[in-house]
Design a protein around this motif. Structure first.
Motif, PDB file in Angstrom:
ATOM      1  N   MET A   1       0.797   0.404  -5.034  1.00 40.64           N
ATOM      2  CA  MET A   1      -0.440   0.841  -4.473  1.00 40.64           C
ATOM      3  C   MET A   1      -0.295   1.196  -3.117  1.00 40.64           C
ATOM      4  SD  MET A   1      -2.964  -1.842  -5.737  1.00 40.64           S
ATOM      5  CE  MET A   1      -4.482  -1.356  -5.921  1.00 40.64           C
ATOM      6  N   LEU A   2      -1.697   1.326  -1.142  1.00 38.45           N
ATOM      7  CA  LEU A   2      -2.057   1.144  -0.552  1.00 38.45           C
ATOM      8  C   LEU A   2      -1.509   1.475   0.373  1.00 38.45           C
ATOM      9  CD1 LEU A   2      -3.548  -1.481  -1.412  1.00 38.45           C
ATOM     10  CD2 LEU A   2      -4.019  -1.205  -1.879  1.00 38.45           C
ATOM     11  N   SER A  77       5.346  11.476   3.506  1.00 41.98           N
ATOM     12  CA  SER A  77       6.431  10.735   2.875  1.00 41.98           C
ATOM     13  C   SER A  77       5.970  10.249   1.512  1.00 41.98           C
ATOM     14  CB  SER A  77       6.884   9.558   3.742  1.00 41.98           C
ATOM     15  OG  SER A  77       5.783   8.747   4.112  1.00 41.98           O
ATOM     16  N   THR A  78       6.928   9.937   0.668  1.00 42.09           N
ATOM     17  CA  THR A  78       6.637   9.470  -0.678  1.00 42.09           C
ATOM     18  C   THR A  78       7.493   8.245  -0.983  1.00 42.09           C
ATOM     19  OG1 THR A  78       8.320  10.919  -1.652  1.00 42.09           O
ATOM     20  CG2 THR A  78       6.083  11.808  -1.472  1.00 42.09           C
ATOM     21  N   GLY A  79       7.170   7.594  -2.091  1.00 43.30           N
ATOM     22  CA  GLY A  79       7.964   6.439  -2.483  1.00 43.30           C
ATOM     23  C   GLY A  79       7.364   5.759  -3.681  1.00 43.30           C
ATOM     24  N   ARG A  80       7.893   4.568  -3.985  1.00 44.13           N
ATOM     25  CA  ARG A  80       7.412   3.765  -5.090  1.00 44.13           C
ATOM     26  C   ARG A  80       6.845   2.457  -4.561  1.00 44.13           C
ATOM     27  NH1 ARG A  80       8.010   5.380  -9.873  1.00 44.13           N
ATOM     28  NH2 ARG A  80       7.563   3.283 -10.663  1.00 44.13           N
ATOM     29  N   PHE A  81       5.854   1.920  -5.281  1.00 42.86           N
ATOM     30  CA  PHE A  81       5.276   0.649  -4.884  1.00 42.86           C
ATOM     31  C   PHE A  81       5.193  -0.278  -6.089  1.00 42.86           C
ATOM     32  CE2 PHE A  81       1.513   2.530  -6.714  1.00 42.86           C
ATOM     33  CZ  PHE A  81       0.799   1.447  -7.224  1.00 42.86           C
ATOM     34  N   ALA A  82       5.159  -1.573  -5.790  1.00 39.50           N
ATOM     35  CA  ALA A  82       4.918  -2.607  -6.801  1.00 39.50           C
ATOM     36  C   ALA A  82       4.028  -3.659  -6.154  1.00 39.50           C
ATOM     37  CB  ALA A  82       6.228  -3.229  -7.279  1.00 39.50           C
ATOM     38  N   LEU A  83       3.030  -4.123  -6.886  1.00 42.32           N
ATOM     39  CA  LEU A  83       2.039  -5.059  -6.356  1.00 42.32           C
ATOM     40  C   LEU A  83       1.857  -6.217  -7.319  1.00 42.32           C
ATOM     41  CD1 LEU A  83      -1.414  -4.230  -4.825  1.00 42.32           C
ATOM     42  CD2 LEU A  83      -1.293  -5.694  -6.854  1.00 42.32           C
ATOM     43  N   LYS A  88       1.496 -10.174  -2.726  1.00 43.81           N
ATOM     44  CA  LYS A  88       2.833  -9.599  -2.777  1.00 43.81           C
ATOM     45  C   LYS A  88       2.786  -8.098  -3.061  1.00 43.81           C
ATOM     46  CE  LYS A  88       4.824 -13.955  -4.379  1.00 43.81           C
ATOM     47  NZ  LYS A  88       5.571 -14.643  -5.461  1.00 43.81           N
ATOM     48  N   VAL A  89       3.586  -7.353  -2.297  1.00 41.51           N
ATOM     49  CA  VAL A  89       3.670  -5.912  -2.515  1.00 41.51           C
ATOM     50  C   VAL A  89       4.998  -5.407  -1.969  1.00 41.51           C
ATOM     51  CG1 VAL A  89       2.637  -5.104  -0.330  1.00 41.51           C
ATOM     52  CG2 VAL A  89       2.297  -3.781  -2.426  1.00 41.51           C
ATOM     53  N   ARG A  90       5.442  -4.298  -2.507  1.00 50.57           N
ATOM     54  CA  ARG A  90       6.689  -3.661  -2.059  1.00 50.57           C
ATOM     55  C   ARG A  90       6.447  -2.162  -1.960  1.00 50.57           C
ATOM     56  NH1 ARG A  90      12.341  -4.861  -2.818  1.00 50.57           N
ATOM     57  NH2 ARG A  90      13.642  -2.972  -2.895  1.00 50.57           N
ATOM     58  N   PHE A  91       6.802  -1.564  -0.822  1.00 53.12           N
ATOM     59  CA  PHE A  91       6.750  -0.120  -0.628  1.00 53.12           C
ATOM     60  C   PHE A  91       8.168   0.353  -0.323  1.00 53.12           C
ATOM     61  CE2 PHE A  91       2.475  -1.512   0.494  1.00 53.12           C
ATOM     62  CZ  PHE A  91       1.683  -0.595  -0.169  1.00 53.12           C
ATOM     63  N   GLU A  92       8.741   1.088  -1.237  1.00 54.04           N
ATOM     64  CA  GLU A  92      10.100   1.590  -1.074  1.00 54.04           C
ATOM     65  C   GLU A  92      10.045   3.100  -0.883  1.00 54.04           C
ATOM     66  OE1 GLU A  92      14.411   1.250  -3.388  1.00 54.04           O
ATOM     67  OE2 GLU A  92      12.680   0.071  -4.046  1.00 54.04           O
ATOM     68  N   VAL A 102       7.976  -5.055   2.530  1.00 54.66           N
ATOM     69  CA  VAL A 102       7.786  -6.066   1.498  1.00 54.66           C
ATOM     70  C   VAL A 102       6.917  -7.196   2.028  1.00 54.66           C
ATOM     71  CG1 VAL A 102       8.895  -7.773   0.005  1.00 54.66           C
ATOM     72  CG2 VAL A 102      10.007  -5.563   0.400  1.00 54.66           C
ATOM     73  N   SER A 103       5.890  -7.547   1.271  1.00 56.66           N
ATOM     74  CA  SER A 103       5.107  -8.744   1.545  1.00 56.66           C
ATOM     75  C   SER A 103       5.441  -9.788   0.492  1.00 56.66           C
ATOM     76  CB  SER A 103       3.602  -8.449   1.506  1.00 56.66           C
ATOM     77  OG  SER A 103       2.869  -9.661   1.582  1.00 56.66           O
ATOM     78  N   ASP A 104       5.803 -11.013   0.962  1.00 54.32           N
ATOM     79  CA  ASP A 104       6.168 -12.081   0.035  1.00 54.32           C
ATOM     80  C   ASP A 104       5.032 -13.063  -0.199  1.00 54.32           C
ATOM     81  OD1 ASP A 104       6.011 -13.506   2.398  1.00 54.32           O
ATOM     82  OD2 ASP A 104       8.160 -13.980   2.507  1.00 54.32           O
TER      83      ASP A 104
END
Length: 219
Positions: A1-2, A77-83, A88-92, A102-104
């Motif tokens: 996501m965000l 810019s572009t990328g992939r996310f996981a939530l 917790k979230v990851r923006f690569e 990365v939020s842990d």
């Protein structure tokens, strides 16, 4: 996501990096601008949209997909996310960007693979804290500055009640099912960052390692 993400020592570099949510320090943050109530939206309609948004967001426990970001300098810019809620979230980011965010669940880390640096801030000082809450209650957890509903798109502009978060967060949702399609952040310096989510999948099991960010000397 965000911009994604109080002081870290390398805050100058962080503040000028293009990120999905603001990482800027909040010590000298100017007061967020007051937003007037949108014309044509009754209090009943406003509350109905807030209730629908809160319910829809609470149902999303995991999500993944791609994102497109427009930074304050108009670079894209572009990328992939996981939530994974809560916290917790990851923006690569795609090449050529060297950034990984990365939020842990406790801190948000910004890693630059070119500089081989990792900087962290408390999650509660970033707009991510509102976005990643597993049970968002707009009445108690945020000051709702604005609610609009135009052309099938709902926008809800929030400010953190505690004052720890710099600036404001605007959630962008599809009115039909209140799915989150993106967000805007506006920091105290007037810098606007826009993020749009695409190809989003919900409810999938995500690898917990996605939300662990090691320093370079730990890898």
């Amino acid at each position: 996501m965000l911009n994604i993400l109080a002081s870290l020592g390398a805050i100058t570099a962080i503040a000028t990096s293009p990120l999905p949510l603001s990482l800027q320090a909040t010590e000298a943050a100017a007061p967020a601008p007051q937003v007037s109530e949108p014309a044509g939206l009754s209090e009943a309609d406003r509350q109905r949209l807030l209730n629908r948004a809160s319910t829809a967001l609470a149902k999303v426990k995991t999500a993944s997909g791609t994102f497109e970001q427009l930074s304050p300098d108009y670079s894209e810019s572009t990328g992939r996310f996981a939530l994974s809620r809560p916290g917790k979230v990851r923006f690569e980011y795609d090449d050529p960007s060297p950034l990984l965010v990365v939020s842990d669940g406790t801190t948000v880390g910004l890693q630059d693979s070119e500089l081989e640096t990792t900087d962290r801030v408390p999650l509660g000082t970033t707009p991510l804290a509102l976005l990643l809450d597993d049970d968002i209650d707009f009445a108690t957890e945020a000051d709702v500055l604005d609610v609009t509903n135009r052309n099938g798109r709902v926008e809800i502009t929030l400010r953190d009640k505690s004052g720890e978060m710099d600036g404001t967060l605007t959630l962008v949702m599809q009115e039909s099912d209140m799915s989150l399609t993106g967000w805007h952040t506006l920091d105290s310096g007037g810098n606007l960052t826009q993020v749009q989510l695409t190809d989003v999948s919900y409810g999938q099991r995500l690898n917990p390692r996605l939300f662990v960010l090691k320093d370079f000397d730990e890898n």
